[in-house]
Design a protein around this motif. Sequence first.
Motif, PDB file in Angstrom:
ATOM      1  N   ILE A 145       0.855  -1.183   0.000  1.00 51.05           N
ATOM      2  CA  ILE A 145       0.000   0.000   0.000  1.00 51.05           C
ATOM      3  C   ILE A 145       0.891   1.232   0.000  1.00 51.05           C
ATOM      4  O   ILE A 145       1.636   1.477   0.946  1.00 51.05           O
ATOM      5  N   GLY A 146       0.833   2.006  -1.082  1.00 56.63           N
ATOM      6  CA  GLY A 146       1.564   3.262  -1.150  1.00 56.63           C
ATOM      7  C   GLY A 146       2.850   3.170  -1.949  1.00 56.63           C
ATOM      8  O   GLY A 146       3.594   2.190  -1.856  1.00 56.63           O
ATOM      9  N   ALA A 153      10.720   1.396  -1.567  1.00 51.65           N
ATOM     10  CA  ALA A 153      11.773   0.517  -1.051  1.00 51.65           C
ATOM     11  C   ALA A 153      11.284  -0.926  -1.026  1.00 51.65           C
ATOM     12  O   ALA A 153      12.013  -1.857  -1.409  1.00 51.65           O
ATOM     13  N   ALA A 154      10.035  -1.135  -0.582  1.00 48.00           N
ATOM     14  CA  ALA A 154       9.481  -2.487  -0.542  1.00 48.00           C
ATOM     15  C   ALA A 154       9.404  -3.086  -1.939  1.00 48.00           C
ATOM     16  O   ALA A 154       9.778  -4.258  -2.154  1.00 48.00           O
ATOM     17  N   ALA A 155       8.955  -2.301  -2.908  1.00 48.87           N
ATOM     18  CA  ALA A 155       8.831  -2.811  -4.279  1.00 48.87           C
ATOM     19  C   ALA A 155      10.182  -3.222  -4.842  1.00 48.87           C
ATOM     20  O   ALA A 155      10.337  -4.302  -5.439  1.00 48.87           O
ATOM     21  N   VAL A 167       1.681  -2.873  -6.228  1.00 48.70           N
ATOM     22  CA  VAL A 167       1.619  -1.675  -5.393  1.00 48.70           C
ATOM     23  C   VAL A 167       0.332  -0.927  -5.711  1.00 48.70           C
ATOM     24  O   VAL A 167       0.034  -0.670  -6.884  1.00 48.70           O
ATOM     25  N   ILE A 168      -0.420  -0.557  -4.673  1.00 51.78           N
ATOM     26  CA  ILE A 168      -1.642   0.230  -4.843  1.00 51.78           C
ATOM     27  C   ILE A 168      -1.345   1.648  -4.372  1.00 51.78           C
ATOM     28  O   ILE A 168      -0.975   1.866  -3.210  1.00 51.78           O
ATOM     29  N   ARG A 230       5.432  -0.466 -13.683  1.00 53.45           N
ATOM     30  CA  ARG A 230       4.757  -1.621 -14.294  1.00 53.45           C
ATOM     31  C   ARG A 230       3.989  -2.433 -13.243  1.00 53.45           C
ATOM     32  O   ARG A 230       3.073  -3.192 -13.591  1.00 53.45           O
ATOM     33  N   ASN A 231       4.364  -2.299 -11.978  1.00 56.33           N
ATOM     34  CA  ASN A 231       3.684  -3.040 -10.918  1.00 56.33           C
ATOM     35  C   ASN A 231       2.852  -2.144 -10.014  1.00 56.33           C
ATOM     36  O   ASN A 231       2.385  -2.594  -8.966  1.00 56.33           O
ATOM     37  N   VAL A 232       2.680  -0.881 -10.394  1.00 56.30           N
ATOM     38  CA  VAL A 232       1.909   0.060  -9.574  1.00 56.30           C
ATOM     39  C   VAL A 232       0.561   0.323 -10.230  1.00 56.30           C
ATOM     40  O   VAL A 232       0.492   0.621 -11.428  1.00 56.30           O
ATOM     41  N   GLN A 233      -0.486   0.229  -9.447  1.00 55.39           N
ATOM     42  CA  GLN A 233      -1.832   0.583  -9.911  1.00 55.39           C
ATOM     43  C   GLN A 233      -2.164   1.949  -9.308  1.00 55.39           C
ATOM     44  O   GLN A 233      -2.439   2.064  -8.113  1.00 55.39           O
ATOM     45  N   PHE A 234      -2.104   2.987 -10.149  1.00 53.00           N
ATOM     46  CA  PHE A 234      -2.263   4.368  -9.691  1.00 53.00           C
ATOM     47  C   PHE A 234      -3.741   4.749  -9.571  1.00 53.00           C
ATOM     48  O   PHE A 234      -4.629   4.060 -10.085  1.00 53.00           O
TER      49      PHE A 234
END
Length: 640
Positions: A145-146, A153-155, A167-168, A230-234
């Motif tokens: 989340i975030g 850093a987590a991603a 990631v949301i 590519r892995n973030v849903q904005f």
Amino acid sequence: MSQVLNPAASLPLADSPELQQALAQANLPTLLAVYVHLSHDAAMLDRFADCIRPAFAPVPTSIPDDLAADLRGKLHHLLVTGEGLATGAPDDALFQRIMSVMVGEPVEQEFIELAFDQCGFRPWIDRSALPGRASRPANFKVLVIGAGMTGMAAAIKLEEAGYDYVVIEKNAEVGGTWYENRYPGVGVDTPSHFYSFSWEIWPDWHHYHPQGADMQRYMVEVADKYGLRRNVQFNTRVETLVYDEASGMWTVTVRRPDGRTEDLVVNAVINGHGPVNRFKWPDIPGLADFNGPVVHTADWPADLDLKGKRVAVIGTAASAAQLVGAIAPEVASLTVYQRTPHWVIHNPEIADEVSAGMQWALRNIPGFKEWFRFKVYWAAADGLFANVLQDPAWVGNDLAVSELNEMTRQYALSYLHQKFADRPDLIEKLTPDFPIFSKRIVLDNGWFDALLRPNVTLENKGIARILPNGIEAKDGSVFECDVIVCATGFNVARMLGNLTVKGIGGRDLGAEWGEEDARSYMGMCVPGYPNYFHTVGPNSAPNHAAGQNLISECQVNWIIEALDRVTEAGAKSFEVTEQAYDDWNRKVEARMPQMIWSHPRASSYYMNSKRRIFLSWPWRLVDFFNETRAPAEGSYVLHR
């Protein structure tokens, strides 16, 4: 462990005017560290040892011109010819000696691993490079989340460790705080060259303390480099998390940009939404009835023009001080409403630009940016810890908790009296009656100068109400204004924000934490909520100094270690034990009376209404680093 950085790999450098300029302008203790790192010439350390003083020593560092010239000459020769270059990296003892001399005081052994990791000399773990590391299960998915500092850093580290993740992010771009905060003058208290990821030490800062736009540019460049989007849903918000004990899975309900909801089923959740993105409005009668714009610093309208306007600013903490310094020259009049004065520190480099030569050194001299990062860390982080630890000999003192804390207070008082020598009224209004560092300090970047302007008034009588045309103070005076700016901070205590988190047996984390009483294990875990990791959580904030970037990295490291235990054991989930949770919270509670934040005169957003310090980490950054190398055996259970 990864290999020690080898700066020699990029040598020799071409001799050039840029190199000459860099050697002339770059920080000398850092040049010394680079030279000894490359040459192993420990004798040069002996020559400098008596010249370099700690950052806050009464006697400043003073390096004789001939010694400086000799260093520059030796380093120049080594860089352009390679002659004198030692074979291999320094051993740990020489590393420690270099560190100690360059900062002017002993650097103990306990700091070495942190320095290796955080300054890029030897990253703690690069999981992608670990020999024999098994791939993670393809059906094991993590939701983050975030996409602020911690989420990014987590991603990056989940990718490196081989985990599938998503990631949301509620905003349209990465950056979190630095995407959202765009008010005039927005900046960072932490020095630029430390406030970044340890694996992406950036040489391109324009100032020694980054302005908000620079910070966001750094975040965007990191996202570009690692392909994070590519892995973030904005433009998507997380609303509800529900754990299913039978499957060990979390169902995460998100709201899409078009308003529809969707359920995502994942194995683990890393909550990186942070405590400083839910801003709060002041509770003042009539605020909604004001006829002009009412804005919050954390939600600054892009089209707001304050030139020639009559402006009221409510608040005098860090955001207000930055804002007032930036807008005072252009507004017609400005009244600043102060509830409590804040301690203000003069940092002479707060607005300094990084010179061209210094920037070139950071980009091109091998090892320079790593050594400069260590120098900045030492002065801005754990070197300040003694300010917040109460000396028993000072118990009962209303204004300080130790000799160092009193020295720091006197430094701030001296600056206050110097700036307002002709304004005793402002000295009276601006002098706090509590120990310095018991709440967040303000770094002066035009704040005091703004208060001396003829168009600026500091009002400390309190606000009675907001009128349609202005603000009425408690003494009945009215300031008519066109715009009201609320620099009134964030709802830090409600750490879940509007999230609903349901754990084992329907346990409700929001109900357990309530409005202001969040508790966890190491700022990350709560029993009853397996595989839910709440970063930057209770009692993990480094309120003695700089270092949120380090805390974020450390928590991400610990979380991935926890996930590795799950996947390697073929288990479903990781849960901290009630015993570990209780022991940890008792340890924190026992420690807090020793800290400045518990001082009788202290009052800050670090504490709740019952004066429990729920936010602050009461030890040093090095202690957090050492505690988060891996989950302690016996502190958790794996559900199968």
